[in-house]
Every structure is written in structure tokens, then in C-alpha cells.
Design a protein around this motif. Structure first.
Motif, PDB file in Angstrom:
ATOM      1  N   THR A  40      44.571  37.643  42.359  1.00 32.06           N
ATOM      2  CA  THR A  40      43.939  38.231  41.077  1.00 32.06           C
ATOM      3  C   THR A  40      43.266  39.519  41.819  1.00 32.06           C
ATOM      4  OG1 THR A  40      43.060  36.113  40.432  1.00 32.06           O
ATOM      5  CG2 THR A  40      41.813  37.990  39.706  1.00 32.06           C
ATOM      6  N   PHE A  41      43.542  40.589  40.904  1.00 33.00           N
ATOM      7  CA  PHE A  41      42.995  41.816  41.096  1.00 33.00           C
ATOM      8  C   PHE A  41      41.601  42.297  40.376  1.00 33.00           C
ATOM      9  CE2 PHE A  41      47.358  41.909  42.193  1.00 33.00           C
ATOM     10  CZ  PHE A  41      47.573  42.782  43.275  1.00 33.00           C
ATOM     11  N   ALA A  42      40.410  42.565  40.772  1.00 31.51           N
ATOM     12  CA  ALA A  42      39.609  42.735  40.152  1.00 31.51           C
ATOM     13  C   ALA A  42      39.533  44.240  39.435  1.00 31.51           C
ATOM     14  CB  ALA A  42      38.121  42.570  40.837  1.00 31.51           C
ATOM     15  N   MET A  49      37.047  38.062  31.606  1.00 32.20           N
ATOM     16  CA  MET A  49      37.947  39.053  32.330  1.00 32.20           C
ATOM     17  C   MET A  49      37.514  40.221  31.997  1.00 32.20           C
ATOM     18  SD  MET A  49      41.990  39.049  31.811  1.00 32.20           S
ATOM     19  CE  MET A  49      42.341  37.690  33.094  1.00 32.20           C
ATOM     20  N   SER A  50      37.170  41.228  33.094  1.00 30.96           N
ATOM     21  CA  SER A  50      36.835  42.524  33.053  1.00 30.96           C
ATOM     22  C   SER A  50      37.986  43.419  32.496  1.00 30.96           C
ATOM     23  CB  SER A  50      36.645  43.100  34.599  1.00 30.96           C
ATOM     24  OG  SER A  50      37.787  43.439  35.025  1.00 30.96           O
ATOM     25  N   ASP A  51      37.700  44.680  32.157  1.00 24.36           N
ATOM     26  CA  ASP A  51      38.813  45.701  31.367  1.00 24.36           C
ATOM     27  C   ASP A  51      39.889  45.887  32.060  1.00 24.36           C
ATOM     28  OD1 ASP A  51      37.163  45.718  29.252  1.00 24.36           O
ATOM     29  OD2 ASP A  51      36.406  47.618  29.718  1.00 24.36           O
ATOM     30  N   THR A  52      39.885  45.675  33.662  1.00 27.81           N
ATOM     31  CA  THR A  52      40.929  45.911  34.304  1.00 27.81           C
ATOM     32  C   THR A  52      41.528  44.812  35.184  1.00 27.81           C
ATOM     33  OG1 THR A  52      39.440  46.738  36.148  1.00 27.81           O
ATOM     34  CG2 THR A  52      40.573  48.400  34.490  1.00 27.81           C
ATOM     35  N   GLU A  53      40.618  43.704  35.057  1.00 27.12           N
ATOM     36  CA  GLU A  53      41.297  42.513  35.707  1.00 27.12           C
ATOM     37  C   GLU A  53      42.710  41.857  35.650  1.00 27.12           C
ATOM     38  OE1 GLU A  53      39.905  37.913  36.035  1.00 27.12           O
ATOM     39  OE2 GLU A  53      38.367  39.158  36.818  1.00 27.12           O
ATOM     40  N   LEU A  54      43.402  41.650  36.502  1.00 22.45           N
ATOM     41  CA  LEU A  54      44.759  41.367  36.382  1.00 22.45           C
ATOM     42  C   LEU A  54      45.100  40.012  37.099  1.00 22.45           C
ATOM     43  CD1 LEU A  54      47.436  42.144  35.212  1.00 22.45           C
ATOM     44  CD2 LEU A  54      48.057  43.094  37.458  1.00 22.45           C
ATOM     45  N   THR A  55      45.697  39.054  36.571  1.00 24.45           N
ATOM     46  CA  THR A  55      46.295  37.737  37.669  1.00 24.45           C
ATOM     47  C   THR A  55      47.531  37.931  37.518  1.00 24.45           C
ATOM     48  OG1 THR A  55      44.232  36.673  36.705  1.00 24.45           O
ATOM     49  CG2 THR A  55      46.106  35.022  37.507  1.00 24.45           C
ATOM     50  N   PRO A 100      43.716  42.596  46.154  1.00 24.81           N
ATOM     51  CA  PRO A 100      43.485  41.409  45.646  1.00 24.81           C
ATOM     52  C   PRO A 100      42.610  40.515  46.073  1.00 24.81           C
ATOM     53  CG  PRO A 100      45.485  41.157  46.866  1.00 24.81           C
ATOM     54  CD  PRO A 100      44.925  42.494  47.000  1.00 24.81           C
ATOM     55  N   ASP A 101      42.047  39.230  45.433  1.00 19.04           N
ATOM     56  CA  ASP A 101      41.362  38.647  46.091  1.00 19.04           C
ATOM     57  C   ASP A 101      41.598  37.978  47.356  1.00 19.04           C
ATOM     58  OD1 ASP A 101      43.049  37.070  44.740  1.00 19.04           O
ATOM     59  OD2 ASP A 101      41.802  35.585  43.845  1.00 19.04           O
ATOM     60  N   GLU A 102      43.045  37.499  47.455  1.00 16.00           N
ATOM     61  CA  GLU A 102      43.410  37.116  48.755  1.00 16.00           C
ATOM     62  C   GLU A 102      44.776  37.391  48.485  1.00 16.00           C
ATOM     63  OE1 GLU A 102      43.869  32.559  49.105  1.00 16.00           O
ATOM     64  OE2 GLU A 102      42.187  32.766  48.033  1.00 16.00           O
ATOM     65  N   LEU A 103      45.422  37.364  49.799  1.00 14.14           N
ATOM     66  CA  LEU A 103      47.197  37.908  49.714  1.00 14.14           C
ATOM     67  C   LEU A 103      47.846  36.418  50.051  1.00 14.14           C
ATOM     68  CD1 LEU A 103      46.881  40.636  52.604  1.00 14.14           C
ATOM     69  CD2 LEU A 103      47.273  40.650  50.089  1.00 14.14           C
ATOM     70  N   PRO A 104      49.039  36.459  49.334  1.00 17.13           N
ATOM     71  CA  PRO A 104      49.861  35.228  49.490  1.00 17.13           C
ATOM     72  C   PRO A 104      50.138  34.850  51.032  1.00 17.13           C
ATOM     73  CG  PRO A 104      50.714  36.616  47.960  1.00 17.13           C
ATOM     74  CD  PRO A 104      49.581  37.243  48.557  1.00 17.13           C
ATOM     75  N   SER A 105      50.053  33.684  51.638  1.00 10.32           N
ATOM     76  CA  SER A 105      50.404  33.454  53.065  1.00 10.32           C
ATOM     77  C   SER A 105      50.958  32.048  53.291  1.00 10.32           C
ATOM     78  CB  SER A 105      49.110  33.768  53.759  1.00 10.32           C
ATOM     79  OG  SER A 105      47.964  32.669  53.488  1.00 10.32           O
TER      80      SER A 105
END
Length: 115
Positions: free
Chosen positions: A47-49, A1-7, A32-37
Motif C-alpha cells: 500500500t502506497f500512502a 482511502m486518500s486521494d493518492t493512496e494505492l493498493t 510503500p507501507d512494507e516491501l514484499p519479502s
């Protein structure tokens, strides 16, 4: 996990509610990696990188959109990322802090966001 990654894990509410929450975090963490749909899902994850070029901005509840039901949100990442996400969500929504847990290098916090 990078310093700023957030799940972010969201339950309760609809895919539209999850999207409102994710959109609230985009000014802080980037896209984010993908949007809720999926309307049939009971749990949504994003997940936000940690796009460091994203500018932290204040998002009001009117700007974020309205929730149709209470949403339980779990944010997991570095302590700094979890704090930023918690602050952004608490500013944008009526939020109850349900507690936090810390590990070696990451933290998890659960919030209940209310319409």
C-alpha cells in the motif's frame, strides 16, 4: 482511502519479482507501507500512502530490474492513482491490460507484466 493512496496486489513470480514491481512505483508514489519479502507467499500486497513529494519519473525496464516470470498486478485506488500506476508499469515492463472496474470513487485495473 486518500486521494493518492494505492493498493497493489501481485501474484505469480517470486518475492523478488514483486519487489521489482514495487520499486518501479516508488518514484511516483513514495515508499510503500512494507516491501514484499516472504518467499513462500503466493500473493504480495503493498500500500502506497501517496507521498505527494515523490516526483513522477520515467522508469525503464533496465532501471526497474527484470522479472523472472509473468506477474499479475492489480492496482486499486482513485482513478488518477490507478492511471499513474498503470502508466508507470506499462513504461517499465511489457504489459497486457486485462481490464478495469470502476466504483463510486475508486478504480481497479489488472495488468499482466511479462519478463
Amino acid at each position: 482511502m486518500s486521494d493518492t493512496e494505492l493498493t497493489v496486489t501481485l501474484s505469480g513470480g517470486s518475492a523478488a519479482d514483486a519487489l521489482v514491481v514495487v520499486r518501479t512505483l516508488e518514484p511516483v508514489f513514495g515508499a510503500p507501507d512494507e516491501l514484499p519479502s516472504d518467499e513462500h507467499a503466493t500473493v504480495h500486497t503493498a500500500t502506497f500512502a501517496g507521498d505527494t513529494s515523490a516526483q513522477s519519473s520515467r522508469t525503464s525496464q533496465d532501471e526497474a530490474g527484470r522479472l523472472s516470470a509473468p506477474v499479475t498486478v492489480t492496482v486499486q485506488g482513485t482513478p488518477e492513482s490507478v492511471e499513474k500506476a498503470s502508466d508507470a508499469l506499462s513504461r517499465a515492463f511489457s504489459a497486457d491490460d486485462e481490464g478495469a472496474a470502476s466504483g463510486d470513487q475508486e478504480q481497479e485495473r489488472q495488468l499482466v507484466l511479462r519478463p
